[in-house]
Design a protein around this motif. Sequence first.
Motif, PDB file in Angstrom:
ATOM      1  N   CYS A   1       8.932   4.339  -0.849  1.00 52.28           N
ATOM      2  CA  CYS A   1       8.032   3.951   0.232  1.00 52.28           C
ATOM      3  C   CYS A   1       7.669   5.206   1.011  1.00 52.28           C
ATOM      4  CB  CYS A   1       8.739   2.939   1.133  1.00 52.28           C
ATOM      5  SG  CYS A   1       7.712   2.364   2.494  1.00 52.28           S
ATOM      6  N   THR A   2       6.437   5.309   1.445  1.00 50.08           N
ATOM      7  CA  THR A   2       6.009   6.515   2.161  1.00 50.08           C
ATOM      8  C   THR A   2       5.817   6.299   3.658  1.00 50.08           C
ATOM      9  OG1 THR A   2       3.693   6.018   1.698  1.00 50.08           O
ATOM     10  CG2 THR A   2       4.846   7.406   0.112  1.00 50.08           C
ATOM     11  N   TYR A   3       6.101   5.093   4.161  1.00 50.39           N
ATOM     12  CA  TYR A   3       5.885   4.826   5.577  1.00 50.39           C
ATOM     13  C   TYR A   3       7.028   4.006   6.135  1.00 50.39           C
ATOM     14  CZ  TYR A   3       3.704   3.271   9.894  1.00 50.39           C
ATOM     15  OH  TYR A   3       3.440   3.030  11.212  1.00 50.39           O
ATOM     16  N   PRO A   4       7.566   4.262   7.260  1.00 48.93           N
ATOM     17  CA  PRO A   4       7.297   5.368   8.185  1.00 48.93           C
ATOM     18  C   PRO A   4       7.994   6.655   7.771  1.00 48.93           C
ATOM     19  CG  PRO A   4       8.967   3.955   9.132  1.00 48.93           C
ATOM     20  CD  PRO A   4       8.534   3.334   7.819  1.00 48.93           C
TER      21      PRO A   4
ATOM     22  N   TYR B   1       0.827  -1.211   0.000  1.00 47.30           N
ATOM     23  CA  TYR B   1       0.000   0.000   0.000  1.00 47.30           C
ATOM     24  C   TYR B   1       0.861   1.261   0.000  1.00 47.30           C
ATOM     25  CZ  TYR B   1      -3.269   3.493   1.795  1.00 47.30           C
ATOM     26  OH  TYR B   1      -4.028   4.617   1.975  1.00 47.30           O
ATOM     27  N   TYR B   2       1.998   1.229   0.695  1.00 48.81           N
ATOM     28  CA  TYR B   2       2.852   2.406   0.862  1.00 48.81           C
ATOM     29  C   TYR B   2       3.837   2.618  -0.287  1.00 48.81           C
ATOM     30  CZ  TYR B   2       1.140   1.936   5.612  1.00 48.81           C
ATOM     31  OH  TYR B   2       0.333   1.821   6.713  1.00 48.81           O
TER      32      TYR B   2
ATOM     33  N   ARG C   1      13.002   2.382  -2.840  1.00 47.96           N
ATOM     34  CA  ARG C   1      12.793   0.928  -2.795  1.00 47.96           C
ATOM     35  C   ARG C   1      12.695   0.374  -4.203  1.00 47.96           C
ATOM     36  NH1 ARG C   1      14.057  -1.054   2.036  1.00 47.96           N
ATOM     37  NH2 ARG C   1      12.802  -0.237   3.693  1.00 47.96           N
ATOM     38  N   GLU C   2      13.055  -0.902  -4.349  1.00 47.81           N
ATOM     39  CA  GLU C   2      12.835  -1.644  -5.577  1.00 47.81           C
ATOM     40  C   GLU C   2      11.651  -2.574  -5.335  1.00 47.81           C
ATOM     41  OE1 GLU C   2      16.405  -3.499  -6.924  1.00 47.81           O
ATOM     42  OE2 GLU C   2      17.485  -1.601  -6.979  1.00 47.81           O
TER      43      GLU C   2
END
Length: 62
Positions: free
Chosen positions: A41-44, A18-19, A49-50
């Motif tokens: 990635c938006t969290y945390p 989801y993130y 990221r791949e």
Amino acid sequence: MRKRKYEIVEGLCCGTCYYYKQHYVQWGGPNRFSALSYGHCTYPRMKVREPHQTCEHWRARK
């Protein structure tokens, strides 16, 4: 210039989280986009990221 071939990633990995936000490049016209081999990635916190990577914050997309 060689064109790279990418496979669809399935399972509990960043590409299905989801993130995870996939990055794209405009290619061959105003409405044509091609996926790059990475995203973020938006969290945390924001991190590169791949799609095949994993982490403990994985959450299924709705």
